[in-house]
Design a protein around this motif. Structure first.
Motif, PDB file in Angstrom:
ATOM      1  N   LEU A 181       0.833  -1.215   0.000  1.00  0.00           N
ATOM      2  CA  LEU A 181       0.000   0.000   0.000  1.00  0.00           C
ATOM      3  C   LEU A 181       0.860   1.255   0.000  1.00  0.00           C
ATOM      4  CD1 LEU A 181      -2.867  -0.974   2.484  1.00  0.00           C
ATOM      5  CD2 LEU A 181      -3.137  -0.427   0.066  1.00  0.00           C
ATOM      6  N   VAL A 182       1.985   1.207   0.707  1.00  0.00           N
ATOM      7  CA  VAL A 182       2.894   2.357   0.762  1.00  0.00           C
ATOM      8  C   VAL A 182       3.480   2.671  -0.620  1.00  0.00           C
ATOM      9  CG1 VAL A 182       5.163   3.094   1.660  1.00  0.00           C
ATOM     10  CG2 VAL A 182       3.470   2.150   3.211  1.00  0.00           C
ATOM     11  N   THR A 183       3.616   1.637  -1.450  1.00  0.00           N
ATOM     12  CA  THR A 183       4.174   1.851  -2.803  1.00  0.00           C
ATOM     13  C   THR A 183       3.186   2.570  -3.720  1.00  0.00           C
ATOM     14  OG1 THR A 183       3.377  -0.284  -3.640  1.00  0.00           O
ATOM     15  CG2 THR A 183       5.576  -0.239  -2.627  1.00  0.00           C
ATOM     16  N   GLY A 184       1.921   2.696  -3.268  1.00  0.00           N
ATOM     17  CA  GLY A 184       0.934   3.418  -4.069  1.00  0.00           C
ATOM     18  C   GLY A 184       0.051   2.534  -4.929  1.00  0.00           C
ATOM     19  N   ILE A 185       0.209   1.215  -4.821  1.00  0.00           N
ATOM     20  CA  ILE A 185      -0.660   0.299  -5.572  1.00  0.00           C
ATOM     21  C   ILE A 185      -2.059   0.374  -4.967  1.00  0.00           C
ATOM     22  CG2 ILE A 185      -1.038  -2.108  -6.289  1.00  0.00           C
ATOM     23  CD1 ILE A 185       1.967  -2.574  -5.834  1.00  0.00           C
ATOM     24  N   PRO A 186      -3.118   0.445  -5.798  1.00  0.00           N
ATOM     25  CA  PRO A 186      -4.491   0.509  -5.256  1.00  0.00           C
ATOM     26  C   PRO A 186      -4.818  -0.680  -4.353  1.00  0.00           C
ATOM     27  CG  PRO A 186      -4.492   1.019  -7.597  1.00  0.00           C
ATOM     28  CD  PRO A 186      -3.111   0.549  -7.272  1.00  0.00           C
ATOM     29  N   LEU A 187      -5.634  -0.411  -3.321  1.00  0.00           N
ATOM     30  CA  LEU A 187      -5.993  -1.429  -2.322  1.00  0.00           C
ATOM     31  C   LEU A 187      -6.539  -2.698  -2.963  1.00  0.00           C
ATOM     32  CD1 LEU A 187      -6.511  -2.221   0.692  1.00  0.00           C
ATOM     33  CD2 LEU A 187      -8.747  -1.139   0.468  1.00  0.00           C
ATOM     34  N   ALA A 188      -7.392  -2.541  -3.996  1.00  0.00           N
ATOM     35  CA  ALA A 188      -8.018  -3.705  -4.635  1.00  0.00           C
ATOM     36  C   ALA A 188      -6.973  -4.686  -5.150  1.00  0.00           C
ATOM     37  CB  ALA A 188      -8.906  -3.238  -5.789  1.00  0.00           C
ATOM     38  N   PHE A 189      -5.942  -4.167  -5.812  1.00  0.00           N
ATOM     39  CA  PHE A 189      -4.934  -5.045  -6.410  1.00  0.00           C
ATOM     40  C   PHE A 189      -3.966  -5.582  -5.363  1.00  0.00           C
ATOM     41  CE2 PHE A 189      -5.966  -1.919  -9.887  1.00  0.00           C
ATOM     42  CZ  PHE A 189      -6.890  -2.757 -10.488  1.00  0.00           C
ATOM     43  N   VAL A 190      -3.724  -4.793  -4.307  1.00  0.00           N
ATOM     44  CA  VAL A 190      -2.869  -5.260  -3.209  1.00  0.00           C
ATOM     45  C   VAL A 190      -3.500  -6.473  -2.530  1.00  0.00           C
ATOM     46  CG1 VAL A 190      -2.012  -4.668  -0.895  1.00  0.00           C
ATOM     47  CG2 VAL A 190      -1.738  -3.048  -2.768  1.00  0.00           C
ATOM     48  N   THR A 191      -4.787  -6.349  -2.181  1.00  0.00           N
ATOM     49  CA  THR A 191      -5.468  -7.458  -1.485  1.00  0.00           C
ATOM     50  C   THR A 191      -5.550  -8.705  -2.369  1.00  0.00           C
ATOM     51  OG1 THR A 191      -7.563  -6.440  -2.175  1.00  0.00           O
ATOM     52  CG2 THR A 191      -6.856  -6.064   0.097  1.00  0.00           C
ATOM     53  N   LEU A 192      -5.805  -8.512  -3.658  1.00  0.00           N
ATOM     54  CA  LEU A 192      -5.899  -9.651  -4.577  1.00  0.00           C
ATOM     55  C   LEU A 192      -4.552 -10.348  -4.727  1.00  0.00           C
ATOM     56  CD1 LEU A 192      -8.234 -10.894  -6.126  1.00  0.00           C
ATOM     57  CD2 LEU A 192      -7.625  -9.504  -8.091  1.00  0.00           C
ATOM     58  N   LEU A 193      -3.485  -9.560  -4.832  1.00  0.00           N
ATOM     59  CA  LEU A 193      -2.139 -10.120  -4.979  1.00  0.00           C
ATOM     60  C   LEU A 193      -1.727 -10.897  -3.734  1.00  0.00           C
ATOM     61  CD1 LEU A 193       0.566 -10.355  -6.522  1.00  0.00           C
ATOM     62  CD2 LEU A 193       1.229  -8.159  -5.512  1.00  0.00           C
ATOM     63  N   VAL A 194      -1.957 -10.305  -2.557  1.00  0.00           N
ATOM     64  CA  VAL A 194      -1.593 -10.976  -1.300  1.00  0.00           C
ATOM     65  C   VAL A 194      -2.422 -12.249  -1.118  1.00  0.00           C
ATOM     66  CG1 VAL A 194      -1.544 -10.747   1.228  1.00  0.00           C
ATOM     67  CG2 VAL A 194      -0.800  -8.842  -0.214  1.00  0.00           C
ATOM     68  N   ALA A 195      -3.720 -12.183  -1.484  1.00  0.00           N
ATOM     69  CA  ALA A 195      -4.583 -13.369  -1.399  1.00  0.00           C
ATOM     70  C   ALA A 195      -4.038 -14.494  -2.279  1.00  0.00           C
ATOM     71  CB  ALA A 195      -6.010 -13.016  -1.817  1.00  0.00           C
ATOM     72  N   LEU A 196      -3.612 -14.158  -3.476  1.00  0.00           N
ATOM     73  CA  LEU A 196      -3.090 -15.157  -4.416  1.00  0.00           C
ATOM     74  C   LEU A 196      -1.786 -15.766  -3.892  1.00  0.00           C
ATOM     75  CD1 LEU A 196      -3.658 -16.414  -7.193  1.00  0.00           C
ATOM     76  CD2 LEU A 196      -2.239 -14.623  -8.212  1.00  0.00           C
ATOM     77  N   ILE A 197      -0.888 -14.905  -3.375  1.00  0.00           N
ATOM     78  CA  ILE A 197       0.397 -15.393  -2.838  1.00  0.00           C
ATOM     79  C   ILE A 197       0.161 -16.368  -1.690  1.00  0.00           C
ATOM     80  CG2 ILE A 197       2.464 -14.694  -1.534  1.00  0.00           C
ATOM     81  CD1 ILE A 197       2.405 -12.067  -3.214  1.00  0.00           C
ATOM     82  N   PHE A 198      -0.750 -16.010  -0.782  1.00  0.00           N
ATOM     83  CA  PHE A 198      -0.982 -16.864   0.385  1.00  0.00           C
ATOM     84  C   PHE A 198      -1.792 -18.116   0.037  1.00  0.00           C
ATOM     85  CE2 PHE A 198       0.820 -13.527   2.852  1.00  0.00           C
ATOM     86  CZ  PHE A 198       1.225 -14.117   4.042  1.00  0.00           C
ATOM     87  N   ALA A 199      -2.697 -18.007  -0.935  1.00  0.00           N
ATOM     88  CA  ALA A 199      -3.457 -19.194  -1.347  1.00  0.00           C
ATOM     89  C   ALA A 199      -2.512 -20.248  -1.918  1.00  0.00           C
ATOM     90  CB  ALA A 199      -4.508 -18.808  -2.390  1.00  0.00           C
ATOM     91  N   VAL A 200      -1.614 -19.799  -2.801  1.00  0.00           N
ATOM     92  CA  VAL A 200      -0.665 -20.733  -3.438  1.00  0.00           C
ATOM     93  C   VAL A 200       0.418 -21.150  -2.445  1.00  0.00           C
ATOM     94  CG1 VAL A 200       1.061 -20.966  -5.271  1.00  0.00           C
ATOM     95  CG2 VAL A 200      -1.099 -19.804  -5.749  1.00  0.00           C
ATOM     96  N   GLY A 201       0.952 -20.171  -1.659  1.00  0.00           N
ATOM     97  CA  GLY A 201       2.052 -20.470  -0.738  1.00  0.00           C
ATOM     98  C   GLY A 201       1.636 -21.282   0.467  1.00  0.00           C
TER      99      GLY A 201
END
Length: 438
Positions: A27-47
């Motif tokens: 979020l600090v990097t300026g990426i919109p919240l929607a894409f941050v949450t989706l990316l983190v969800a994907l990383i943790f789902a797979v990881g």
């Protein structure tokens, strides 16, 4: 295949910490919240679970966006967008001059009343603040009102769309918490009016203690024929409010159906007023797509993240942490309000509702509290988030239309008394839950 499930070795505690750290960092990097949450969800789902867990994300997302009640969100946004482009709000403000009259602070009070009516028509916040910033702020400044009082009234009044039905914040909360949106509308009506009443009382007290902050309007020389014409400006907005809220409270229509009634009412109003054009409708439709697109994307990302976090056992872990701070339900409730207050300083209300409510609402129910009442508390808390620095959106909305000599810092300083009033209203609701009728 060893990398899949490698995150599991961290355990729920370590996984929760890493997830929140990743969210903050991205979020600090300026990426919109929607894409941050989706990316983190994907990383943790797979990881955490491996690639076979990805379909779980899609099923979770589908259940969010396929809700029938969610259709009401674009409808209410469209209502607000049409209002933005019509002269209904300006005529409503002009008509309310007859109510303000020679009362000290009358224009500020008139602004708050218009804000309540506009909120009851559409439930959108940003458009209201911009409208009032264009219509009411210049008039108050011209009449010699204290700048900070005028700025605070416009921002705080414009943010009432959070509390006054049909509030989109209530709709999103209802979808997330799985409670009746009609019940939420009924429960929030009096608290919304109570908060508006606090603003009016504050204006009157300031005006009569120090008459220089809110001069009396010049003598009204408007002829009777012009007054009758101005009063006509009240008819269409009131009919739309009756059509939307009356159909919900009267049990004639659901919230979704009432939102369609509202769009039809506002569109007919523009036709009757001779303002209807294809370019107006096209602009309103594009604005609606932009706003609803943002809400949907945040919803998709947050739903996916909460789904993965729940499967990890994270929601149970957070619940145990929160309930472990005290044996007193009131202390736990106040701690939740504090968390929401802090989150509101940095996150959008949609993200807060979709990320925090799946954790908070089950705890509230276990503590014996009413989730509908808690929904009203949540909305009142989000009122504060709209005004509070550093990212209070109300200040940025007003700054976009305010005179150049009004700085963002001055706007935030002007909002401090109104933030105190919102916190007072929140405390009253906690102390006297009967105000919500629950």
């Amino acid at each position: 295949m060893e990398i899949f499930g490698s995150l599991q070795a961290l355990g729920v505690e370590g996984g929760t910490f890493l997830m929140f750290a990743m969210l903050l960092l991205l979020l600090v990097t300026g990426i919109p919240l929607a894409f941050v949450t989706l990316l983190v969800a994907l990383i943790f789902a797979v990881g955490w679970f491996g690639p076979m867990a990805v379909p779980l994300i899609t099923s979770r997302v589908y259940s969010f966006v396929s809700s029938f009640v969610f259709v009401s969100v674009p409808m209410f946004v469209l209502m607000a967008a049409i209002l933005d482009r019509s002269g209904i709000a300006r005529d409503l403000f002009d008509a309310m001059k007859l109510v303000g009259g020679r009362l000290r602070g009358g224009v500020a009070i008139q602004t708050i009343i218009v804000a309540v009516v506009l909120a009851a028509m559409s439930g959108i916040i940003g458009g209201e603040i911009v409208l009032l910033g264009l219509i009411a702020l210049p008039q108050m400044l011209r009449l010699g009102y204290d700048r900070r009082l005028a700025i605070g009234v416009v921002c705080a009044g414009g943010a009432l769309g959070t509390m006054v039905p049909p509030s989109i914040v209530l709709i999103i909360y209802g979808l997330t918490a799985n409670v009746s949106i009609g019940a939420l509308f009924t429960a929030s009506f009096l608290p919304g009016l109570m908060l508006a009443g606090f603003y009016v009382a504050y204006v009157l007290i300031r005006a009569y203690l120090n008459p220089s902050v809110a001069p009396i309007m010049e003598a009204d020389t408007t002829p009777t024929s012009e007054k009758i014409k101005l009063l006509k400006g009240l008819i269409l907005p009131i009919l739309v409010v009756i059509g939307v809220l009356g159909s919900i409270y009267g049990g004639i229509a659901s919230v979704t159906e009432a939102s369609a009634v509202g769009v039809l009412g506002v569109t007919l109003s523009t036709i009757i007023r001779g303002e209807f054009t294809l370019s107006l409708m096209k602009g309103a439709a594009l604005q609606t797509l932009q706003t609803v697109g943002m809400i949907v994307w945040i919803g998709i990302g947050a739903s996916a993240l909460v789904g993965v976090f729940n499967l990890m056992g994270g929601i149970n872990f957070i619940s145990q942490l929160i309930t472990g701070i005290s044996d007193s339900p009131l202390v736990i409730l106040l701690f939740m309000m504090l968390i929401l207050f802090v989150l509101g300083m940095f996150l959008d209300w949609v993200g807060i509702a979709l990320l925090a409510m799946p954790v908070f609402v089950p705890i509230i129910v276990d503590l014996g509290y009413d989730p509908v009442w808690f929904g009203v508390l949540f909305c009142m808390n989000m009122q504060v988030s709209f005004l509070s620095p550093p990212f209070g959106p109300a200040a940025f909305y007003l700054k976009s239309v305010a005179p150049p000599d009004i700085s963002l810092g001055e706007i935030f300083r002007s909002l401090l008394p109104f933030i105190c009033l919102q916190i007072l209203a929140l405390a009253v609701l906690i102390a006297f839950p009967g105000i919500t009728g629950r």
